[in-house]
Design a protein around this motif. Structure first.
Motif, PDB file in Angstrom:
ATOM      1  N   THR A 140       0.742  -1.148   0.057  1.00 63.63           N
ATOM      2  CA  THR A 140       0.026   0.151  -0.155  1.00 63.63           C
ATOM      3  C   THR A 140       0.733   1.290  -0.189  1.00 63.63           C
ATOM      4  O   THR A 140       2.173   1.300   0.508  1.00 63.63           O
TER       5      THR A 140
ATOM      6  N   GLU B 230      -2.963  -1.149   9.737  1.00 62.37           N
ATOM      7  CA  GLU B 230      -2.213  -0.152   9.364  1.00 62.37           C
ATOM      8  C   GLU B 230      -2.794   1.064   9.909  1.00 62.37           C
ATOM      9  O   GLU B 230      -3.960   1.501   9.449  1.00 62.37           O
TER      10      GLU B 230
ATOM     11  N   ARG C 166      -7.676  -0.908   5.785  1.00 64.75           N
ATOM     12  CA  ARG C 166      -6.216  -1.018   5.861  1.00 64.75           C
ATOM     13  C   ARG C 166      -6.174  -0.710   7.643  1.00 64.75           C
ATOM     14  O   ARG C 166      -5.348  -1.444   8.229  1.00 64.75           O
TER      15      ARG C 166
END
Length: 575
Positions: free
Chosen positions: A2, A39, A34
């Motif tokens: 990403t 993340e 995400r």
């Protein structure tokens, strides 16, 4: 792998700069995924993303993302505050109160900036509760419970402003709440002179202006509101001009100012200062693509009366705003003028079926001359038995057209159908042209575009209709023209059932198409695959087809037509 958070933020900003709500939503959901996979963006980045979405008034996305961040353990005050703000602006004030009270308590000593914001938003909550009740029913202003809302609102705003007079938005809201209380006969526990406070705030802002200080957009709006409180018309126009020209006056800011002036100050478009201020703010909000503008019939009439004739408010707009403002004024006036030609298409019980619009017949076919005809979709009105069976369309003899914004003095605003002039089935051009009974006064309506918009310039389109059978509405959110061919237009202007048969205008308010459908998986006009889009029929294609066909004369319809069939289960997405 990403991308970095900086690259992600850039992608989002690029989508927002194009008013591409669909791409912004896709990126928001990508970010939620995400976060669920571990993340977690830095708090500063997370708050920045929420702030960017809020400026374009994508409030549902702000709420969803903020909740995701908090569940991931991010309890930063700004994130919590932005979530509460999104709840308030979506009308869910009760849900915001608990969050704001906890936030105000948690930041009382640790974070004075966020504490002031949280307390101010509590003032906003109670102000909203009051105006919701009192504006819906003026007698509610006498209720002790409702009056308590306004007193609590003033107390919250005053507590911040008295502690630190540099918090101007708290000060001007205290002024607005106190003035509204005066007007409604609500007494307050502590003495507060709202006009004295307005003069003090305005003096400070005037001094900053004379010193050539760069004044933030919110403070320009505050100066405008001070002028409203003090009845200073010329000053209001000057500050308004600076406010709408400010780079940071985006959809969120303009909508907030409009709401305050309409709901709290109760400004209207019929008399000053509303006749000057409201049209400009509404036009600028439209240009920033922050949402859809819905106007009740009486509001359309008020706006048009306020802008007609070159006198009063209209002249002051031109004089005050200069070249840039004149464009805004003319653009807004042209849009309002288009409203009067748009009709709600109903059955004989009054149930709304779709939308239609009047047009000078010669724009369709020279044989029609100056007579005005109604254009709508064939899947809304058709004389074809097969189309009525498959699309649940109305037989012409059963259709009526009601013009909610029909100007006074022009006679009837509700018409029957005298005859069907021409039609093309849904699988082709999906268009029907009707003569009305009685015949509307012949003459000009508005221009038809001589050339189609150039896609390379990323043009916008405007759709006026009656979504879900409601009031007149202009689709202004995410309204990019994304593709076109000789017969069809694809655009992102949001439409809902009831919009079928709406006119599609270009940025100059010239007619370019007839709206008829929409789909989350619309087949692309060029290339493979699908996308989410709405579809209109190119008006020029309708005129060409009609010009090469025989058209019915003015003889009235005979009989009542075939009875309506039940729905087949298939439905045009745009209707």
């Amino acid at each position: 792998m990403t991308d970095t958070w900086g690259a992600f933020s850039s992608r989002l900003e690029e989508a927002l700069s194009r008013y591409d709500r669909q791409q912004a939503a896709a990126l928001a959901h990508e970010l939620i995924g995400r976060v669920h996979h571990g993340e977690i963006p830095p708090p500063r980045v997370a708050a920045g993303i929420l702030g960017s979405l809020r400026k374009k008034r994508l409030l549902d996305l702000v709420e969803q993302l903020a909740e995701t961040f908090r569940r991931a353990g991010m309890e930063e005050p700004k994130i919590r505050r932005l979530q509460a703000q999104a709840l308030i602006d979506q009308g869910r004030v009760d849900a915001a109160v608990d969050t704001l009270q906890l936030l105000a308590a948690a930041t009382a000593t640790a974070n004075p900036v966020e504490h002031a914001e949280a307390v101010g938003l509590l003032g906003r909550v109670y102000k909203q509760l009051y105006v919701n009740a009192a504006n819906a029913d003026p007698s509610a202003a006498r209720s002790p419970v409702v009056q308590r809302y306004l007193r609590r609102s003033l107390r919250e705003y005053q507590s911040v402003y008295r502690a630190d007079p540099t918090h101007l938005w708290h000060g001007i809201n205290a002024v607005a709440v106190a003035c509204r209380g005066e007007a409604d006969g609500v007494s307050f526990e502590e003495p507060f002179d709202p006009r004295k406070a307005a003069r003090e705030i305005l003096r400070g802002l005037e001094a900053r202006r004379r010193a050539r200080e760069v004044i933030p957009a919110w403070d320009l709006a505050t100066a405008l509101e001070c002028c409203v409180a003090l009845g200073a018309g010329p000053g209001a126009r000057r500050w308004l001009a600076a406010y709408v020209a400010h780079v940071d006056a985006d959809a969120f800011e303009l909508n907030s100012t409009l709401r305050q002036l309409k709901e709290v100050w109760r400004l209207g478009a019929r008399s000053p200062p509303g006749a000057t201020i409201l049209p400009i703010l509404e036009a600028e909000l439209a240009k920033r693509q922050g949402g859809r503008v819905d106007l009740a019939p009486e509001e359309v009439a008020e706006r048009r009366r306020g802008l007609e004739g070159g006198k009063g408010a209209a002249r002051s707009l031109e004089k005050t705003f200069g070249e840039r403002g004149v464009v805004t004024y003319q653009w807004y006036r042209r849009g309002l003028e288009r409203f009067q030609w748009v009709a709600r298409v109903c059955d004989r019980t009054g149930r709304s079926i779709g939308t239609g619009f009047l047009l000078k017949g010669a724009h369709l076919d020279p044989r029609l001359g100056d007579e005005l005809v109604l254009v709508t979709n064939a899947h809304v009105v058709s004389n074809d038995i097969a189309v009525r069976a498959s699309e649940d369309a109305l037989d012409p003899s059963q259709a009526t057209a009601r013009f909610d914004a029909w100007p006074k003095g022009k006679g009837a605003r509700e018409f029957g159908v005298r005859s069907l002039v021409w039609t093309s089935p849904p699988g082709q051009l999906d268009a029907t042209v009707l003569r009305l009974d009685p015949a509307p006064p012949a003459g000009e309506t508005y221009p038809v575009a001589s050339v189609m918009p150039a896609l390379a310039k990323r043009p916008l389109v405007y759709v006026i209709g009656h979504p879900r059978g409601g009031g007149l509405s202009i689709a202004l959110n995410d309204n990019l023209l994304i593709d076109q061919d000789d017969r069809r237009l694809h655009y992102r202007a949001p439409t809902e059932p009831g919009s079928s048969g709406s006119p599609v205008f270009d940025e100059q308010w010239d007619l370019i198409g007839l709206h008829h459908a929409g789909d989350r998986e619309m087949k692309r006009l060029h290339g493979e695959g699908t996308y989410q889009a709405n579809e209109g029929i190119v008006f020029r294609a309708i005129a060409v087809a009609m010009g090469g066909a025989s058209i019915a004369g003015p003889a009235p319809l005979r009989g009542r037509g075939a009875s309506r069939k039940g729905r087949s289960g298939r439905r045009r997405p745009g209707r």
